[in-house]
Design an enzyme around this catalytic site. Sequence first.
Site, short mmCIF file in Angstrom:
data_model
loop_
_atom_site.label_atom_id
_atom_site.label_comp_id
_atom_site.label_asym_id
_atom_site.label_seq_id
_atom_site.Cartn_x
_atom_site.Cartn_y
_atom_site.Cartn_z
N TYR A 68 -6.28 5.04 0.56
CA TYR A 68 -5.74 5.37 -0.78
C TYR A 68 -4.60 6.36 -0.62
CZ TYR A 68 -7.98 3.41 -4.88
OH TYR A 68 -8.34 2.58 -5.89
N GLU A 70 -2.34 7.51 -3.55
CA GLU A 70 -1.65 7.74 -4.83
C GLU A 70 -0.64 8.87 -4.69
OE1 GLU A 70 -4.41 8.13 -8.05
OE2 GLU A 70 -5.29 6.18 -7.65
N ASP A 214 17.47 -8.45 -12.23
CA ASP A 214 16.23 -8.96 -11.61
C ASP A 214 16.66 -9.97 -10.55
OD1 ASP A 214 13.91 -10.22 -10.88
OD2 ASP A 214 13.05 -10.21 -12.90
N THR A 240 11.13 -9.00 -6.34
CA THR A 240 9.95 -9.24 -5.53
C THR A 240 10.41 -9.28 -4.07
OG1 THR A 240 10.25 -11.61 -5.86
CG2 THR A 240 8.62 -10.52 -7.25
N LYS A 243 10.18 -13.91 -1.85
CA LYS A 243 10.88 -15.18 -2.07
C LYS A 243 11.92 -15.35 -0.95
CE LYS A 243 9.85 -15.28 -7.01
NZ LYS A 243 9.50 -13.95 -7.54
N ARG A 249 3.85 -10.61 -0.52
CA ARG A 249 3.87 -10.61 -1.99
C ARG A 249 3.87 -9.15 -2.44
NH1 ARG A 249 3.10 -15.85 -3.18
NH2 ARG A 249 3.44 -15.38 -5.37
N1 DSN Z 1 6.68 -17.23 -10.40
C1 DSN Z 1 8.05 -16.94 -10.03
C2 DSN Z 1 8.82 -18.17 -9.76
O1 DSN Z 1 8.22 -19.14 -9.30
O2 DSN Z 1 10.01 -18.21 -9.97
C3 DSN Z 1 8.69 -16.10 -11.03
O3 DSN Z 1 7.87 -15.05 -11.38
#
Ligand code: DSN
Length: 434
Positions: A68, A70, A214, A240, A243, A249
Amino acid sequence: MTHPSPSSSPSSPNTLSHPALAAQDPELAALVGAEEQLQADTLRLIPSENYVSTAVLEASGTVLQNKYSEGYPGRRYYEGQQNIDPVERLAVDRAKSVFGVEHANVQPYSGSPANLAVYLAFAEPGDTVMGMALPMGGHLTHGWGVSATGKWFRGVQYGVRHDTGLIDFDEVRDLALKERPKLIFCGGTALPRTIDFAAFAEIAREAGSVLVADIAHIAGLIAGGAHPSPVPHADVISTTTHKTLRGPRGAMLMSREEHAKAIDKAVFPGLQGGPHNQTTAAIAVALHEASQPSFRDYAHAVVANARALAEALLARGFDLVSGGTDNHLILMDLTPKDVPGKVAAKALDRAGIVVNYNTVPYDPRKPFDPSGVRIGTPSLTSRGLGTQHMPTVAEWIDRGVAAARAGDEDALTKIRSEVADLMAAHPAPGLPTH
Ligand code: DSN
């Protein structure tokens, strides 16, 4: 065109097929093994997915999970952070270096919590916020009605032009000046074209809004120099890490120093508890990989592959939203092929080609049964496929869609075996060899 892939060492622990897990919980281990086999055998075209390296997988499965933490490095609410603080500092420093930003927070659990933290930092419930409408290619958390961001804030939404499939900046400016939103989001989940961050920044300045870029889908392309960076233009950058960036993730928020305190306070204690340290470590590894020259090659190869695939699909009569792509993503409207997106996606899945059905702008059909299919090239590029393979990929999609229309299961089975042959010749990073 070929390019380096992340290493997939045959002697890594993953190739042992998780012996402890298999002994302790064979049922679960069998599911993991089946998923590994599926990811190995299929052509994965979902543009928000990828294959992480063995190193990223190893980092995310470490004992950092047990701790942990925090707070932030040097300011924690729990003792015993001798190793965790340096891990988080590494991730933060690497994010700052890869993206050229003054401040990075690597603790958001994923993209939606990261975006919620931006609301918490810069807006009050009931404030007006502006983003691209979900069916036009935006994201739920950009103020769409069914999301908390659309329920607790007043979301106003822009879209793309019917005739071009492109963002109409006159419309965005008019809406922003009329509504004076606290936040303007740019970026989304089904945008095949380059995002003009400078144009959004000018509008946000005129409207007195905080501009949030974003970049979840294109973070890896930006890191690799294959898409312009929002850094000189956006007040806050949200992404994120799993990707095109090819990490675990997770998510990050980045900004100039002036916004650092507000963002950090919003993530913790505003929205989250303890950070997921194993994910932080894996983000650090992914950012290290993204700083290598080979990642630049990867990012440019993703775009080259998407362009080649788009051309091959156009040559086969597919209708692509905006007429093609500048990035990793292609959005197809299957109306002219006389097959609903969901029917096509399910048939392609049976053919070993994994896509997702998706609305297209001005879609007359419902989101759960839309007209389109969304595809992309991050995963196949990670396996080392190049532009020379894209005509074959387009041919499989074409045959798969035709088979969906005709209800021809034999044709789908034949495609599946052809796909498996090509995939076997291009092993995926991070996967054991079964
Ligand atoms: N779920 C993502 C996507 O597939 O683009 C976006 O949050």
